[in-house]
Design an enzyme around this catalytic site. Sequence first.
Site, PDB file in Angstrom:
ATOM      1  N   LYS A 265       0.855  -1.189   0.000  1.00  0.00           N
ATOM      2  CA  LYS A 265       0.000   0.000   0.000  1.00  0.00           C
ATOM      3  C   LYS A 265       0.887   1.233   0.000  1.00  0.00           C
ATOM      4  O   LYS A 265       1.698   1.418   0.909  1.00  0.00           O
ATOM      5  CB  LYS A 265      -0.899  -0.017   1.242  1.00  0.00           C
ATOM      6  CG  LYS A 265      -1.678   1.282   1.490  1.00  0.00           C
ATOM      7  CD  LYS A 265      -2.613   1.177   2.695  1.00  0.00           C
ATOM      8  CE  LYS A 265      -3.259   2.524   3.034  1.00  0.00           C
ATOM      9  NZ  LYS A 265      -4.163   2.439   4.212  1.00  0.00           N
ATOM     10  N   ASP A 270      -2.921  10.062   3.524  1.00  0.00           N
ATOM     11  CA  ASP A 270      -4.311   9.620   3.665  1.00  0.00           C
ATOM     12  C   ASP A 270      -5.104  10.634   4.495  1.00  0.00           C
ATOM     13  O   ASP A 270      -5.030  10.638   5.718  1.00  0.00           O
ATOM     14  CB  ASP A 270      -4.340   8.234   4.345  1.00  0.00           C
ATOM     15  CG  ASP A 270      -5.759   7.692   4.483  1.00  0.00           C
ATOM     16  OD1 ASP A 270      -6.686   8.279   3.886  1.00  0.00           O
ATOM     17  OD2 ASP A 270      -5.920   6.664   5.184  1.00  0.00           O
ATOM     18  N   LYS A 277     -10.740  12.472   7.681  1.00  0.00           N
ATOM     19  CA  LYS A 277     -10.267  12.118   9.024  1.00  0.00           C
ATOM     20  C   LYS A 277     -10.289  13.355   9.919  1.00  0.00           C
ATOM     21  O   LYS A 277     -10.146  14.467   9.428  1.00  0.00           O
ATOM     22  CB  LYS A 277      -8.807  11.624   8.949  1.00  0.00           C
ATOM     23  CG  LYS A 277      -8.628  10.236   8.375  1.00  0.00           C
ATOM     24  CD  LYS A 277      -7.161   9.829   8.430  1.00  0.00           C
ATOM     25  CE  LYS A 277      -6.943   8.448   7.854  1.00  0.00           C
ATOM     26  NZ  LYS A 277      -7.596   7.379   8.619  1.00  0.00           N
ATOM     27  N   GLU A 349      -9.438   3.207   2.000  1.00  0.00           N
ATOM     28  CA  GLU A 349      -8.879   3.299   0.645  1.00  0.00           C
ATOM     29  C   GLU A 349      -7.779   2.278   0.387  1.00  0.00           C
ATOM     30  O   GLU A 349      -7.537   1.910  -0.759  1.00  0.00           O
ATOM     31  CB  GLU A 349      -8.347   4.720   0.407  1.00  0.00           C
ATOM     32  CG  GLU A 349      -6.912   4.998   0.890  1.00  0.00           C
ATOM     33  CD  GLU A 349      -6.743   4.905   2.408  1.00  0.00           C
ATOM     34  OE1 GLU A 349      -7.763   4.942   3.119  1.00  0.00           O
ATOM     35  OE2 GLU A 349      -5.593   4.775   2.867  1.00  0.00           O
ATOM     36  N   ARG A 351      -7.515  -0.948   1.038  1.00  0.00           N
ATOM     37  CA  ARG A 351      -8.028  -2.186   0.434  1.00  0.00           C
ATOM     38  C   ARG A 351      -8.398  -1.975  -1.028  1.00  0.00           C
ATOM     39  O   ARG A 351      -8.298  -2.883  -1.839  1.00  0.00           O
ATOM     40  CB  ARG A 351      -9.208  -2.722   1.250  1.00  0.00           C
ATOM     41  CG  ARG A 351     -10.386  -1.789   1.326  1.00  0.00           C
ATOM     42  CD  ARG A 351     -11.269  -2.014   2.526  1.00  0.00           C
ATOM     43  NE  ARG A 351     -10.658  -1.541   3.761  1.00  0.00           N
ATOM     44  CZ  ARG A 351     -11.207  -1.651   4.966  1.00  0.00           C
ATOM     45  NH1 ARG A 351     -12.392  -2.208   5.104  1.00  0.00           N
ATOM     46  NH2 ARG A 351     -10.579  -1.200   6.027  1.00  0.00           N
TER      47      ARG A 351
HETATM   48  N1  BES Z   1      -4.384   4.337   6.872  1.00  0.00           N
HETATM   49  C1  BES Z   1      -5.536   4.051   7.647  1.00  0.00           C
HETATM   50  C2  BES Z   1      -5.278   3.055   8.777  1.00  0.00           C
HETATM   51  C3  BES Z   1      -4.380   3.507   9.885  1.00  0.00           C
HETATM   52  C4  BES Z   1      -4.894   4.059  11.036  1.00  0.00           C
HETATM   53  C5  BES Z   1      -3.020   3.310   9.806  1.00  0.00           C
HETATM   54  C6  BES Z   1      -4.078   4.437  12.053  1.00  0.00           C
HETATM   55  C7  BES Z   1      -2.173   3.694  10.844  1.00  0.00           C
HETATM   56  C8  BES Z   1      -2.708   4.254  11.970  1.00  0.00           C
HETATM   57  C9  BES Z   1      -6.618   3.442   6.759  1.00  0.00           C
HETATM   58  O1  BES Z   1      -6.646   3.881   5.452  1.00  0.00           O
HETATM   59  C10 BES Z   1      -7.931   3.815   7.347  1.00  0.00           C
HETATM   60  O2  BES Z   1      -8.249   4.973   7.353  1.00  0.00           O
HETATM   61  N2  BES Z   1      -8.678   2.817   7.820  1.00  0.00           N
HETATM   62  C11 BES Z   1      -9.940   3.047   8.406  1.00  0.00           C
HETATM   63  C12 BES Z   1     -10.899   2.038   7.838  1.00  0.00           C
HETATM   64  C13 BES Z   1     -12.342   2.291   8.206  1.00  0.00           C
HETATM   65  C14 BES Z   1     -12.827   3.552   7.562  1.00  0.00           C
HETATM   66  C15 BES Z   1     -13.163   1.121   7.769  1.00  0.00           C
HETATM   67  C16 BES Z   1      -9.793   2.870   9.908  1.00  0.00           C
HETATM   68  O3  BES Z   1      -9.046   1.980  10.333  1.00  0.00           O
HETATM   69  O4  BES Z   1     -10.378   3.650  10.639  1.00  0.00           O
HETATM   70 ZN    ZN Z   2      -4.865   4.591   4.721  1.00  0.00          ZN
HETATM   71 MN    MN Z   3      -7.808   5.641   5.208  1.00  0.00          MN
END
Ligand code: BES
Ligand code: ZN
Ligand code: MN
Length: 519
Positions: A265, A270, A277, A349, A351
């Site tokens: 990835k 992000d 976020k 995103e 996945r």
């Molecule tokens: N990049 C994030 C996951 C992440 C969170 C990595 C904290 C490192 C530290 C990923 O893209 C994300 O935002 N995931 C979401 C998924 C949800 C919206 C289903 C998450 O984990 O909140």
């Molecule tokens: Zn991410």
């Molecule tokens: Mn994300």
Amino acid sequence: MKITVRAGAPKSVKADALALGMFNDGKPLAAYTAVNAALGGVLDDMRRRGELRGRRGEVHVLPAGKRLGAKRVILVGLGERATFHPETLARYAGQAVRTAAARGLAYLAVVIPEPLPFSASLGLENATEGALMATFDPSPYRSAKDRRPDAVGTVTFIVEKPDTARSLSDAVRRGSILGEAANVVREMVNAPSNEMTPTHLARRAADLGRKHGVKVSILERADMKRLGMGSMLAVAAGSDEPPKAIIMEYRGNPRSKTTLGLVGKGITFDTGGISLKPATDMDAMKGDMAGGAAVIGAMAAIAQLRPAINVVGIVMATENMPSGKATKPGDVVRAMNGKSIEIINTDAEGRLVLADGLCYARKLGATHLVDIATLTGAAVVALGNTSTAVMANDRQLVDLFHEAAAPYGERYWELPLFPEYAELIKSPIADMKNSGGRQAGSIFAAMFLKEFVEGTPWVHLDIAGTSWTDKENGHLVKGPTAVSMRPLVRLAELLAERPVHTKADEAAHQRLTPAVPTA
Ligand code: BES
Ligand code: ZN
Ligand code: MN
């Protein structure tokens, strides 16, 4: 940094500093005894006062006057003897290098605590990696150059016997390759997103490819359209930075039927997209390409170590941004394998980009897949910053991965992918949705990815909690860890030696075979 191994008596080694290890069980090592005698019993005295205890992470620096060949003694606690592991040597050497560097000591001799309860090659490889990783500069953007993490120019590992010293030069070479690769990964992950754009990441991969003889090609937005990578393009839609799919191909065995596909990835930032976020800690999302960086670093190391196997590395690189062109919640897109996806949450995103990356890896002939991603906050909730979440569809391949990771002291823990979880990703409108409720967030993501591996043996690594550390510890400082890079390289080597079936045995993997009790 120049790294060598030689045999010699610790007390006569000429150096700016001599590093010694000490376990916490009160039983001194041979080098300790010799140095203690030369220094007139000062170490024993410190031990009696409870000052010197050998706890993990403990460090003491002592001037040696003219009584030793070295000007200083650096004593490093090794912790429990029972948990002595090759990685203990990485921490030890790393701690010694950081301590010497902070004092501007350029020539460091590090006494290997013998006897080793594991292979000396694995030990010296780790010690070399630790020494190199300790030179990483976590603040290269600071103007004041008052700290010099690279102040140590030479490290000599001291072993007891000359024949051991001779047999270990390969381990040092290997450790140098992997230690350098780890620092390249860390530097890329540490770089802010205004520098580390998808274009820049692609250039870094191309430079490394040229240097080490790996073919690197880049898929541009138009290529992705032509290939039907609708899932990747949906993530890239909101960004003004052009997305890049970075393809690195290593051909180590043209006759082999095995091609390992490593898919990373590479979200260079992000924001969450339209599902934005919160501001708190959003800056950490510059590191959302840590999986991609690990793939690039692994490919660079594989190219130098030359295992007899074919490996293709794919990094799906893009920003995830909100804008007038961005994908919106509820939008439906189609991935490269024709499956339709309802995008419920644009922040899920990773996945989406990996889906097309996995399809493309199979198109390039990958017979075994590993993907690596900072994928879910849920992995951090479940396992914290200690272990990487592992999910897989094939016992043999995932066991080989665990074996590959064993020398490095990184923790990996599996979560299940029972078929019941497939329920989670159902969409009322499309083949699947990209996000659901609050349940089993990391497993959800893996069940989603599983739709794109289509029966190929596959291991999924969720490094959201482990790609970054907030603690200074041995060879690591606050910042990126390069987690999983070395295990990926070793997996390629193990897979070159040992065949693994090319069709995933899912029933066996999820322990579903004895489902019906017979008694
Ligand atoms: N990049 C994030 C996951 C992440 C969170 C990595 C904290 C490192 C530290 C990923 O893209 C994300 O935002 N995931 C979401 C998924 C949800 C919206 C289903 C998450 O984990 O909140
Ligand atoms: Zn991410
Ligand atoms: Mn994300």
